[in-house]
Write a protein that holds these residues in place. Structure first.
Motif, PDB file in Angstrom:
ATOM      1  N   LYS A   1      -4.757  10.270  15.754  1.00 17.20           N
ATOM      2  CA  LYS A   1      -3.585  10.636  16.557  1.00 17.20           C
ATOM      3  C   LYS A   1      -2.345   9.900  16.051  1.00 17.20           C
ATOM      4  N   TYR A   2      -2.532   8.615  15.725  1.00 19.44           N
ATOM      5  CA  TYR A   2      -1.399   7.817  15.251  1.00 19.44           C
ATOM      6  C   TYR A   2      -0.951   8.269  13.862  1.00 19.44           C
ATOM      7  N   LYS A   3      -1.892   8.599  13.001  1.00 19.01           N
ATOM      8  CA  LYS A   3      -1.518   9.077  11.670  1.00 19.01           C
ATOM      9  C   LYS A   3      -0.724  10.377  11.766  1.00 19.01           C
ATOM     10  N   LYS A   4      -1.218  11.295  12.574  1.00 15.24           N
ATOM     11  CA  LYS A   4      -0.542  12.585  12.720  1.00 15.24           C
ATOM     12  C   LYS A   4       0.893  12.396  13.214  1.00 15.24           C
ATOM     13  N   ALA A   5       1.057  11.517  14.193  1.00 23.76           N
ATOM     14  CA  ALA A   5       2.392  11.269  14.728  1.00 23.76           C
ATOM     15  C   ALA A   5       3.263  10.506  13.730  1.00 23.76           C
ATOM     16  N   THR A   6       2.696   9.485  13.084  1.00 19.79           N
ATOM     17  CA  THR A   6       3.462   8.682  12.142  1.00 19.79           C
ATOM     18  C   THR A   6       3.946   9.525  10.970  1.00 19.79           C
ATOM     19  N   ASP A   7       3.141  10.451  10.528  1.00 21.88           N
ATOM     20  CA  ASP A   7       3.558  11.348   9.437  1.00 21.88           C
ATOM     21  C   ASP A   7       4.804  12.153   9.815  1.00 21.88           C
ATOM     22  N   LYS A   8       5.054  12.274  11.112  1.00 23.38           N
ATOM     23  CA  LYS A   8       6.241  12.988  11.602  1.00 23.38           C
ATOM     24  C   LYS A   8       7.279  11.999  12.150  1.00 23.38           C
ATOM     25  N   SER A   9       7.135  10.733  11.799  1.00 20.64           N
ATOM     26  CA  SER A   9       8.029   9.671  12.269  1.00 20.64           C
ATOM     27  C   SER A   9       8.100   9.647  13.794  1.00 20.64           C
ATOM     28  N   SER A  10       6.922   9.724  14.397  1.00 19.16           N
ATOM     29  CA  SER A  10       6.827   9.727  15.848  1.00 19.16           C
ATOM     30  C   SER A  10       5.654   8.861  16.276  1.00 19.16           C
ATOM     31  N   SER A  11       5.279   8.947  17.543  1.00 15.02           N
ATOM     32  CA  SER A  11       4.142   8.191  18.063  1.00 15.02           C
ATOM     33  C   SER A  11       3.379   9.075  19.035  1.00 15.02           C
ATOM     34  N   PRO A  12       2.065   8.906  19.130  1.00 10.19           N
ATOM     35  CA  PRO A  12       1.282   9.791  20.001  1.00 10.19           C
ATOM     36  C   PRO A  12       1.470   9.501  21.480  1.00 10.19           C
ATOM     37  N   PHE A  13       1.843   8.260  21.813  1.00 13.51           N
ATOM     38  CA  PHE A  13       2.028   7.845  23.191  1.00 13.51           C
ATOM     39  C   PHE A  13       3.343   7.089  23.281  1.00 13.51           C
ATOM     40  N   THR A  14       3.756   6.732  24.469  1.00 16.00           N
ATOM     41  CA  THR A  14       5.020   6.010  24.626  1.00 16.00           C
ATOM     42  C   THR A  14       4.934   4.650  23.940  1.00 16.00           C
ATOM     43  N   PRO A  15       5.764   4.394  22.946  1.00 15.80           N
ATOM     44  CA  PRO A  15       5.710   3.119  22.225  1.00 15.80           C
ATOM     45  C   PRO A  15       6.604   2.076  22.891  1.00 15.80           C
ATOM     46  N   PRO A  16       6.396   0.789  22.582  1.00 14.97           N
ATOM     47  CA  PRO A  16       7.298  -0.264  23.066  1.00 14.97           C
ATOM     48  C   PRO A  16       8.576  -0.257  22.229  1.00 14.97           C
ATOM     49  N   ILE A  17       9.531   0.537  22.662  1.00 16.14           N
ATOM     50  CA  ILE A  17      10.714   0.854  21.855  1.00 16.14           C
ATOM     51  C   ILE A  17      11.428  -0.400  21.371  1.00 16.14           C
TER      52      ILE A  17
ATOM     53  N   THR B   1       0.819  -1.209   0.000  1.00 16.71           N
ATOM     54  CA  THR B   1       0.000   0.000   0.000  1.00 16.71           C
ATOM     55  C   THR B   1       0.849   1.252   0.000  1.00 16.71           C
ATOM     56  N   GLN B   2       0.276   2.312  -0.524  1.00 18.69           N
ATOM     57  CA  GLN B   2       0.854   3.656  -0.424  1.00 18.69           C
ATOM     58  C   GLN B   2       0.159   4.456   0.665  1.00 18.69           C
ATOM     59  N   HIS B   3      -0.817   3.838   1.317  1.00 21.90           N
ATOM     60  CA  HIS B   3      -1.612   4.546   2.324  1.00 21.90           C
ATOM     61  C   HIS B   3      -0.991   4.392   3.710  1.00 21.90           C
ATOM     62  N   ASP B   4      -1.735   4.741   4.731  1.00 24.18           N
ATOM     63  CA  ASP B   4      -1.200   4.785   6.091  1.00 24.18           C
ATOM     64  C   ASP B   4      -1.179   3.412   6.748  1.00 24.18           C
ATOM     65  N   VAL B   5      -0.101   3.134   7.459  1.00 18.55           N
ATOM     66  CA  VAL B   5      -0.030   1.981   8.360  1.00 18.55           C
ATOM     67  C   VAL B   5       0.498   2.496   9.686  1.00 18.55           C
ATOM     68  N   VAL B   6      -0.293   2.317  10.751  1.00 19.86           N
ATOM     69  CA  VAL B   6       0.101   2.829  12.065  1.00 19.86           C
ATOM     70  C   VAL B   6       0.318   1.676  13.032  1.00 19.86           C
ATOM     71  N   MET B   7       1.155   1.922  14.033  1.00 17.25           N
ATOM     72  CA  MET B   7       1.481   0.936  15.053  1.00 17.25           C
ATOM     73  C   MET B   7       0.836   1.329  16.374  1.00 17.25           C
ATOM     74  N   LEU B   8       0.262   0.338  17.051  1.00 13.35           N
ATOM     75  CA  LEU B   8      -0.320   0.532  18.370  1.00 13.35           C
ATOM     76  C   LEU B   8       0.401  -0.370  19.373  1.00 13.35           C
ATOM     77  N   ALA B   9       0.504   0.080  20.615  1.00 14.65           N
ATOM     78  CA  ALA B   9       0.968  -0.809  21.682  1.00 14.65           C
ATOM     79  C   ALA B   9      -0.242  -1.621  22.137  1.00 14.65           C
ATOM     80  N   GLY B  10      -0.378  -2.813  21.586  1.00 17.08           N
ATOM     81  CA  GLY B  10      -1.544  -3.645  21.875  1.00 17.08           C
ATOM     82  C   GLY B  10      -1.524  -4.872  20.983  1.00 17.08           C
ATOM     83  N   SER B  11      -2.486  -5.734  21.180  1.00 21.26           N
ATOM     84  CA  SER B  11      -2.566  -6.971  20.404  1.00 21.26           C
ATOM     85  C   SER B  11      -3.364  -6.768  19.118  1.00 21.26           C
ATOM     86  N   GLY B  12      -3.535  -7.857  18.382  1.00 23.07           N
ATOM     87  CA  GLY B  12      -4.379  -7.794  17.192  1.00 23.07           C
ATOM     88  C   GLY B  12      -5.810  -7.433  17.518  1.00 23.07           C
ATOM     89  N   THR B  13      -6.267  -7.818  18.695  1.00 22.79           N
ATOM     90  CA  THR B  13      -7.624  -7.447  19.108  1.00 22.79           C
ATOM     91  C   THR B  13      -7.742  -5.936  19.259  1.00 22.79           C
TER      92      THR B  13
END
Length: 382
Positions: free
Chosen positions: A229-245, A52-64
């Motif tokens: 929130k995740y898209k906005k942060a990801t567009d800046k190569s960041s994360s909206p909350f503390t990620p699992p580094i 895809t050329q669209h957005d993919v965001v990461m969350l601290a959480g499971s597939g659920t």
């Protein structure tokens, strides 16, 4: 022998050494320039994996968490949704939707059978008022080893014109092709402990433009799982909350491995191992739970009234973990995972252990070595 556990379950899956070493690195600041570079690289490779050329965001959480996010970001209470239910996870998404007061209509199939795309077509075509807001589909049903015909179902959703398609690709992404842009899928959810070859803890949501348009009018409550929130942060190569580094360090390593292998090679490997596993199961006189034309590339479910005894022997004698049945299938099936960091050698090893277990419980309806021979034949001819 200690520290020789071999995971042959559909998640968590084995983790390669490169990822384990990445997990052991000292954490760095998640707002540092260095970590921004890591997120930028990981995001680019996630888009490659999702095709895809669209957005993919990461969350601290499971597939659920990823699937719940897909449901609550694009829908509103009272919205009419169609949910495919032919296993534990299809049922789960219906329950999540109901928890948010969506108007859920289930399309069902017996556990062990695929969803019928025609039932989606009929329901969607009958919706002349365009009231259906989304179809929610599990691509690879982890509980049964059944692969649903996502491509055809998606085509019927697209013909509806208004409904979104929200996809659980937790045990399909990274095992077979899920071409998001080519098929026009609106949202795809997945989790790190499957084809990504990373320990549990990261969820992923890929979001297309039609879903973002629906986001503008969606009214379900959200904060931590607010994908904007995740898209906005990801567009800046960041994360909206503390990620699992360190999980992201590990993901960086496994995505690099996947790019070196290449998508076509990854998909071919999973297909080959699925065929080898199913051939071996047949040769051992056991019954496959999913039909050949709807077999998941990542999990093989095997029917047996001795399922738990087989699993126990394989675990005790060989330290190999096979998965059991879930819900009404508990004690009736065992599941062999062949997803992610699994090699042909692992398949042969697991089949050998299962054969020993069968001998111990008195099974005699197969020739010695039949399972390994059948799997080896597939590998030799692939």
């Amino acid at each position: 022998m200690d520290d020789k556990l071999m995971l042959m379950i559909p998640g968590p899956t084995p983790v390669p050494e490169q990822a384990l070493l990445a997990l052991a690195k000292h954490p760095i600041g998640h707002r540092s320039k260095e970590f921004e570079g890591t997120i930028a690289e990981v995001t680019e490779n996630l888009k490659w994996l999702h095709q895809t050329q669209h957005d993919v965001v990461m969350l601290a959480g499971s597939g659920t968490a990823a699937m719940e996010a897909a449901i609550i970001n694009f829908l509103s209470a009272g919205d009419r949704v169609v949910v495919g239910c032919n296993g534990k996870f299809g049922d789960r998404w219906a329950e999540v939707a109901e928890a948010y007061n969506l108007n859920v209509e289930r399309i069902t199939a017996e556990w062990g059978q695929p969803l019928d795309p025609e039932q989606f077509r009929e329901k969607l075509e009958a919706d002349t008022n365009k009231d259906i807001k989304a179809a929610i589909v599990t691509h690879s049903e982890t509980s049964t080893g059944v692969l649903n015909d996502l491509e055809t179902i998606n085509r019927h959703v697209k013909a509806h014109g208004k409904a979104l398609i929200l996809v659980d690709a937790v045990t399909s992404l990274g095992a077979l092709s899920v071409p998001m842009d080519e098929w026009g899928i609106d949202a795809i959810a997945s989790g790190s402990q499957k084809g990504y070859m990373v320990p549990p803890g990261l969820g992923f949501v890929a979001v297309g433009p039609k879903a973002w348009e629906a986001y503008k009018t969606a009214t379900l409550p959200k904060y931590y799982l607010d994908l904007a929130k995740y898209k906005k942060a990801t567009d800046k190569s960041s994360s909206p909350f503390t990620p699992p580094i360190n999980l992201i360090f590990a993901l960086q390593a496994t995505l690099q491995m996947m790019r070196r292998e290449g998508l076509d090679a990854i998909f071919a490997r999973h297909a080959r191992q699925m065929e080898a596993t199913r051939a071996a199961v047949r040769a051992l006189g056991l019954k496959l739970f999913a039909p050949d034309d709807a077999a998941a590339l990542s999990i093989t479910a095997v029917e047996s009234s001795d399922a738990e005894q087989i699993r126990a022997i394989v675990k005790k004698q060989f330290d190999i973990s096979l998965a059991g049945g879930q819900n009404q299938l508990k004690g009736k099936v065992f599941r062999i995972g062949h997803l992610g960091f699994v090699s042909d050698r692992d398949i042969l090893t697991a089949i050998s252990a299962i054969e020993v277990a069968l001998r111990e419980i008195g099974a005699e309806n197969f020739a010695p070595g039949a399972g390994v021979a059948a799997a080896a034949k597939v590998f030799a001819e692939s």
